[in-house]
Design a protein around this motif. Structure first.
Motif, PDB file in Angstrom:
ATOM      1  N   SER A  66       0.866  -1.187  -0.107  1.00 42.44           N
ATOM      2  CA  SER A  66       0.207  -0.101   0.009  1.00 42.44           C
ATOM      3  C   SER A  66       0.971   1.266   0.022  1.00 42.44           C
ATOM      4  N   TYR A  67       0.306   2.390  -0.669  1.00 39.40           N
ATOM      5  CA  TYR A  67       1.158   3.531  -0.642  1.00 39.40           C
ATOM      6  C   TYR A  67       0.219   4.753  -0.138  1.00 39.40           C
ATOM      7  N   ASN A  68       1.023   5.745   0.362  1.00 37.29           N
ATOM      8  CA  ASN A  68       0.241   6.842   1.019  1.00 37.29           C
ATOM      9  C   ASN A  68      -0.155   7.825   0.061  1.00 37.29           C
ATOM     10  N   TYR A  69      -1.140   7.460  -0.643  1.00 35.42           N
ATOM     11  CA  TYR A  69      -1.864   8.141  -1.693  1.00 35.42           C
ATOM     12  C   TYR A  69      -2.964   9.005  -0.795  1.00 35.42           C
ATOM     13  N   PRO A  70      -3.602  10.132  -1.271  1.00 39.84           N
ATOM     14  CA  PRO A  70      -4.581  10.849  -0.850  1.00 39.84           C
ATOM     15  C   PRO A  70      -5.795  10.288  -1.022  1.00 39.84           C
ATOM     16  N   GLN A  71      -7.005  10.392   0.051  1.00 42.29           N
ATOM     17  CA  GLN A  71      -8.241   9.879  -0.170  1.00 42.29           C
ATOM     18  C   GLN A  71      -8.994  10.691  -1.509  1.00 42.29           C
ATOM     19  N   GLY A  77      -8.490   3.969  -3.882  1.00 42.84           N
ATOM     20  CA  GLY A  77      -9.685   3.756  -3.669  1.00 42.84           C
ATOM     21  C   GLY A  77     -10.370   4.491  -2.365  1.00 42.84           C
ATOM     22  N   LYS A  78     -11.429   4.499  -2.680  1.00 40.38           N
ATOM     23  CA  LYS A  78     -12.212   5.479  -1.316  1.00 40.38           C
ATOM     24  C   LYS A  78     -12.624   4.256  -0.309  1.00 40.38           C
ATOM     25  N   GLU A  79     -12.054   4.765   1.199  1.00 41.40           N
ATOM     26  CA  GLU A  79     -12.131   3.857   1.961  1.00 41.40           C
ATOM     27  C   GLU A  79     -13.762   3.660   2.738  1.00 41.40           C
ATOM     28  N   ILE A  80     -14.052   2.764   3.193  1.00 39.28           N
ATOM     29  CA  ILE A  80     -15.439   2.459   3.451  1.00 39.28           C
ATOM     30  C   ILE A  80     -15.339   1.872   5.029  1.00 39.28           C
ATOM     31  N   ALA A  81     -16.057   2.472   5.960  1.00 35.14           N
ATOM     32  CA  ALA A  81     -15.936   1.893   7.357  1.00 35.14           C
ATOM     33  C   ALA A  81     -16.794   0.719   7.459  1.00 35.14           C
ATOM     34  N   LYS A  82     -16.489   0.048   8.405  1.00 36.76           N
ATOM     35  CA  LYS A  82     -16.946  -1.543   8.489  1.00 36.76           C
ATOM     36  C   LYS A  82     -18.083  -1.330   8.714  1.00 36.76           C
ATOM     37  N   ASN A  83     -18.730  -0.386   9.442  1.00 34.80           N
ATOM     38  CA  ASN A  83     -20.234  -0.774   9.627  1.00 34.80           C
ATOM     39  C   ASN A  83     -21.038   0.042   8.286  1.00 34.80           C
ATOM     40  N   ALA A  84     -20.385   0.439   7.313  1.00 37.64           N
ATOM     41  CA  ALA A  84     -20.951   0.766   6.092  1.00 37.64           C
ATOM     42  C   ALA A  84     -20.908  -0.291   4.935  1.00 37.64           C
ATOM     43  N   ILE A  85     -20.223  -1.382   5.284  1.00 33.47           N
ATOM     44  CA  ILE A  85     -20.035  -2.363   4.264  1.00 33.47           C
ATOM     45  C   ILE A  85     -21.191  -3.182   4.071  1.00 33.47           C
ATOM     46  N   PRO A  86     -21.577  -3.313   2.538  1.00 37.70           N
ATOM     47  CA  PRO A  86     -23.020  -3.765   2.511  1.00 37.70           C
ATOM     48  C   PRO A  86     -23.251  -5.065   2.728  1.00 37.70           C
ATOM     49  N   PRO A  87     -24.369  -5.840   2.984  1.00 40.17           N
ATOM     50  CA  PRO A  87     -24.469  -7.163   3.273  1.00 40.17           C
ATOM     51  C   PRO A  87     -23.668  -8.196   2.152  1.00 40.17           C
ATOM     52  N   ARG A  88     -23.075  -9.263   2.896  1.00 44.63           N
ATOM     53  CA  ARG A  88     -22.480  -9.871   2.073  1.00 44.63           C
ATOM     54  C   ARG A  88     -22.882 -11.336   2.014  1.00 44.63           C
ATOM     55  N   ASN A  89     -23.232 -11.778   0.585  1.00 43.53           N
ATOM     56  CA  ASN A  89     -23.675 -13.006  -0.165  1.00 43.53           C
ATOM     57  C   ASN A  89     -22.353 -13.806  -0.365  1.00 43.53           C
ATOM     58  N   GLU A 145     -10.742  -3.923 -11.610  1.00 45.29           N
ATOM     59  CA  GLU A 145     -11.759  -3.380 -10.587  1.00 45.29           C
ATOM     60  C   GLU A 145     -10.927  -2.881  -9.534  1.00 45.29           C
ATOM     61  N   ILE A 146     -11.218  -1.674  -8.860  1.00 49.95           N
ATOM     62  CA  ILE A 146     -10.631  -1.383  -7.595  1.00 49.95           C
ATOM     63  C   ILE A 146     -11.594  -1.563  -6.502  1.00 49.95           C
ATOM     64  N   GLY A 147     -11.090  -2.073  -5.489  1.00 47.23           N
ATOM     65  CA  GLY A 147     -11.835  -2.301  -4.136  1.00 47.23           C
ATOM     66  C   GLY A 147     -11.473  -0.980  -2.951  1.00 47.23           C
ATOM     67  N   ALA A 148     -12.685  -0.888  -2.063  1.00 45.33           N
ATOM     68  CA  ALA A 148     -12.392   0.167  -1.192  1.00 45.33           C
ATOM     69  C   ALA A 148     -11.169  -0.173  -0.573  1.00 45.33           C
ATOM     70  N   GLY A 149     -10.437   1.325  -0.663  1.00 48.77           N
ATOM     71  CA  GLY A 149      -9.103   1.399   0.126  1.00 48.77           C
ATOM     72  C   GLY A 149      -7.834   0.797  -0.721  1.00 48.77           C
ATOM     73  N   HIS A 150      -8.335   0.367  -1.744  1.00 48.48           N
ATOM     74  CA  HIS A 150      -7.161  -0.251  -2.716  1.00 48.48           C
ATOM     75  C   HIS A 150      -6.273   0.845  -3.257  1.00 48.48           C
ATOM     76  N   THR A 151      -4.997   0.449  -3.147  1.00 44.77           N
ATOM     77  CA  THR A 151      -4.189   1.369  -4.139  1.00 44.77           C
ATOM     78  C   THR A 151      -3.673   0.562  -5.017  1.00 44.77           C
ATOM     79  N   VAL A 152      -3.362   1.437  -6.327  1.00 50.04           N
ATOM     80  CA  VAL A 152      -3.079   0.760  -7.608  1.00 50.04           C
ATOM     81  C   VAL A 152      -1.922   1.543  -8.261  1.00 50.04           C
ATOM     82  N   THR A 153      -0.776   1.096  -8.815  1.00 50.72           N
ATOM     83  CA  THR A 153       0.207   1.799  -9.056  1.00 50.72           C
ATOM     84  C   THR A 153       0.755   1.321 -10.391  1.00 50.72           C
ATOM     85  N   ALA A 154       1.044   2.281 -11.400  1.00 49.47           N
ATOM     86  CA  ALA A 154       1.588   1.948 -12.638  1.00 49.47           C
ATOM     87  C   ALA A 154       2.804   2.708 -12.732  1.00 49.47           C
TER      88      ALA A 154
END
Length: 653
Positions: free
Chosen positions: A234-239, A270-282, A505-514
């Motif tokens: 992970s890298y210290n990129y801004p939100q 990627g935008k970070e999401i709080a744990k209590n905001a994670i949608p229901p998981r199937n 795809e980019i997941g919540a909180g993901h950092t992607v570098t090229a």
């Protein structure tokens, strides 16, 4: 009523008095088979055998019915087993019928005949001596046998931690499968000013390379995918700000391995999401329990890894478990995520055996995922395997089409790889790519915690899909360029605007570098012949060519449930930064890329050494709270030692 075994032995021993002259009772050896789904009893110890003495009257072995029941496969109410679909119905969507339960009761032993004549004292003494020798040999064999597999205990996961294989232990990895990687070369801007590719958030290559180095060997060149190694960290990129799902950071500085070149760093957060905001998981766990998974770093580690996921679920979530070996079956029907003991119990009852019918397992998993589909939620099949699909519907094309079709329905596929010696890396990467998921390789409980606990949000919560990058290089500033890594993510330039084309795809909180290695205009040749019919300086240039922009960055992405893409653009200016003036993000990602090039014996690595890579990475450790970057330093040292490189001092310019 059958006489219990122990009683039978006692009675017969009393009957066989020296003066009577009974022959020593013959014994039948019965070794229980390893079953794919153990019920309540522990799987058979492969190093032990079980002797049942025959009754001399009727020949039937006395076996307690309770013992037989405990050796049966998983009970019907805990799940349903299914045979593979017929070969002429490869696309059948219905769940196969339940397979009949196998009877694991031992067969009747031969009848021990009574001698017709009295044996001599010396003959009996010889027989007793032979039995004692056989018993002693059996004891030694039992002590030398490997430890028993995990039993169906709900506490197994927490009591028996599975660590990475011992370091410096070489293993035979000749049966592992890696696709050939053709490294990207320099492209002249005059000939092709556009570079287009899909992002990649997989991290499997780095942990797999680590496994090789820790076992004392260098990885195969084709096991090294540089973009996955860079993106492991992970890298210290801004939100991101506003409604954008991710932020974009760019930086330009000296190239560490060629002073005449520049390195361009592109980072997404990627935008970070709080744990209590994670949608229901199937979630549907699709688990390989074939014979190839019968190793300490495969099925036992798999159970621990998925147990970590289970403990984070709540009542809004649903979990199902499908297994596949010679046949596919439902071990756990959709179950509320807060019923941790029930889910963990189903995991703990699994054991490995049989061939691999992965194609049928995937169909059954998707069927369960569709049955419990959550609108606006996370619908994901998580495939855990060593990648071996050797029985059933195994056509690569058929699997791709199936996964692509289900992807469009909103059910994504992520892949977790396990084990050594039989790892089908290219197969697993393909499945995750087509399924809009990610591919991670789990080599230890520490890696499982990283992927499935620390990064569970980015692993499961998609905040942007079909993310594509296209860069236009300014011929007035850049002579040629090459993208480092992403070889199997290249797209045609026209695909950038085509919303029908799949991308990463980019997941919540993901950092992607090229990273792009750029040759400035006038810096010298790059192996590309001059054009015959035009000179570089004769091109008609626009005003933007004189603006100081080195390149023009364009990105397209879709919302997780969307079908139309959004375009964002960023001009990238040249800078006069030296390598030592660059950010820690820049230097560390460059070090990882350089490390990958050295492992691949890249022709573009120049005079770089492992020692120089070590020095560059050490200058950019930052807040390494989890210790992953310091671990990287150790891997660089190991690789240098294995390559026979003499240590030297490296200084960031």
């Amino acid at each position: 009523m059958k006489t219990p075994i122990r009683t039978t032995l006692t009675v017969m021993s009393l009957l066989c008095l020296p003066l009577v002259g009974c022959a020593a009772p013959k014994h039948a050896t019965y070794a229980p088979e390893s079953v794919s789904l153990a019920g309540g009893a522990a799987p058979a110890d492969p190093g032990a055998s079980y002797n049942y003495a025959a009754d001399d009257a009727g020949g039937d072995t006395a076996v307690d019915a309770t013992s037989v029941a405990q050796a049966m496969p998983i009970e019907a109410e805990a799940g349903e087993m299914a045979p593979p679909a017929p070969a002429d119905e490869p696309d059948a969507e219905e769940a196969p019928a339940m397979a009949p339960a196998r009877d694991y009761a031992p067969q009747s032993a031969p009848v021990a005949g009574v001698a017709s004549k009295v044996a001599s004292r010396s003959s009996r003494r010889a027989e007793r001596k032979a039995r004692r020798a056989a018993k002693k040999a059996a004891k030694h064999k039992s002590e030398a046998a490997p430890s028993k597999p995990l039993t169906a205990s709900a506490t197994t996961t927490s009591q028996q931690p599975i660590q990475a294989p011992p370091q410096n232990t070489r293993k035979d990895n000749s049966n592992e499968g890696y696709d050939r990687i053709a490294e990207q070369n320099f492209t002249a801007v005059a000939q092709k000013p556009l570079s287009t590719f899909s992002i990649d958030v997989d991290t499997a290559s780095y942990s797999n390379v680590r496994r090789y180095l820790q076992s004392g060997s260098l990885p195969p060149a084709d096991a090294v995918r540089i973009e996955e190694m860079v993106n492991y960290f992970s890298y210290n990129y801004p939100q991101p700000r506003g409604n954008r799902p991710f932020s974009v950071t760019t930086e330009v500085a000296d190239c560490p391995w060629d002073q005449s070149h520049r390195l361009v760093h592109i980072g997404l957060k990627g935008k970070e999401i709080a744990k209590n905001a994670i949608p229901p998981r199937n979630l549907v766990f699709l688990l390989d329990v074939s014979g190839s998974m019968n190793a300490h770093d495969k099925l036992p580690l798999l159970k621990q890894a998925l147990g970590m996921v289970v403990k984070q679920l709540d009542s809004r979530d649903r979990v199902s478990i499908v297994v596949y070996a010679g046949a596919s079956g439902v071990v756990l029907k959709p179950t509320a995520g807060n019923l941790h003991n029930q889910i963990l119990g189903a995991l703990d009852r699994l054991s490995a055996g049989g061939s691999t019918n992965g194609g049928q397992g995937i169909k059954l998993a998707y069927k369960l995922a569709q049955k419990s589909f959550v609108r606006g939620g996370i619908n994901r099949v998580i495939l855990a395997t060593d990648g071996d699909f050797n029985v059933g519907v195994t056509s690569r094309g058929s699997l791709e089409r199936l996964i692509e079709r289900k992807r469009r329905s909103g059910v994504f596929l992520s892949v977790l790889g396990f084990g050594t010696g039989n790892l089908k890396d290219s197969q697993m990467e393909m499945l995750a790519d087509k399924g809009n998921g990610n591919y991670a390789y789990i080599d230890s409980t520490r890696e499982a915690h990283k992927v499935l606990v620390d990064e569970l949000g980015s692993t499961l919560v998609t905040i942007a899909k079909d993310v594509k990058i296209q860069v236009e290089f300014n011929p007035n500033m850049v002579q040629s360029y090459r993208l480092i890594g992403y070889e199997n993510r290249a797209l045609a330039d026209r695909d950038f605007n085509d919303d029908r084309k799949d991308a990463g795809e980019i997941g919540a909180g993901h950092t992607v570098t090229a990273l792009y290695e750029v040759v400035p205009r006038g810096a010298g040749g790059t192996g590309v012949d001059p054009l015959r019919y035009q000179q570089e300086g004769d091109h008609t240039l626009t005003a933007a060519a004189n603006s100081g922009e080195m390149m023009y960055l364009k990105l397209r992405y879709k919302q997780p449930q969307g079908s139309r893409s959004t375009l964002v653009t960023y001009p990238i200016q040249e800078s006069d930064h030296t390598l030592s003036q660059s950010s820690q993000n820049f230097r560390f990602s460059a070090a990882v890329a350089g490390f990958g090039m050295l492992l691949r014996n890249s022709e573009h690595s120049g005079e770089t050494s492992f020692s120089q890579i070590h020095g560059l990475a050490q200058s950019a450790l930052g807040r390494d709270t989890k210790g992953y970057r310091r671990e990287f330093l150790n891997l660089v040292k190991k690789a240098g030692h294995l390559r026979g490189e003499q240590p030297s001092v490296a200084i960031a310019r």
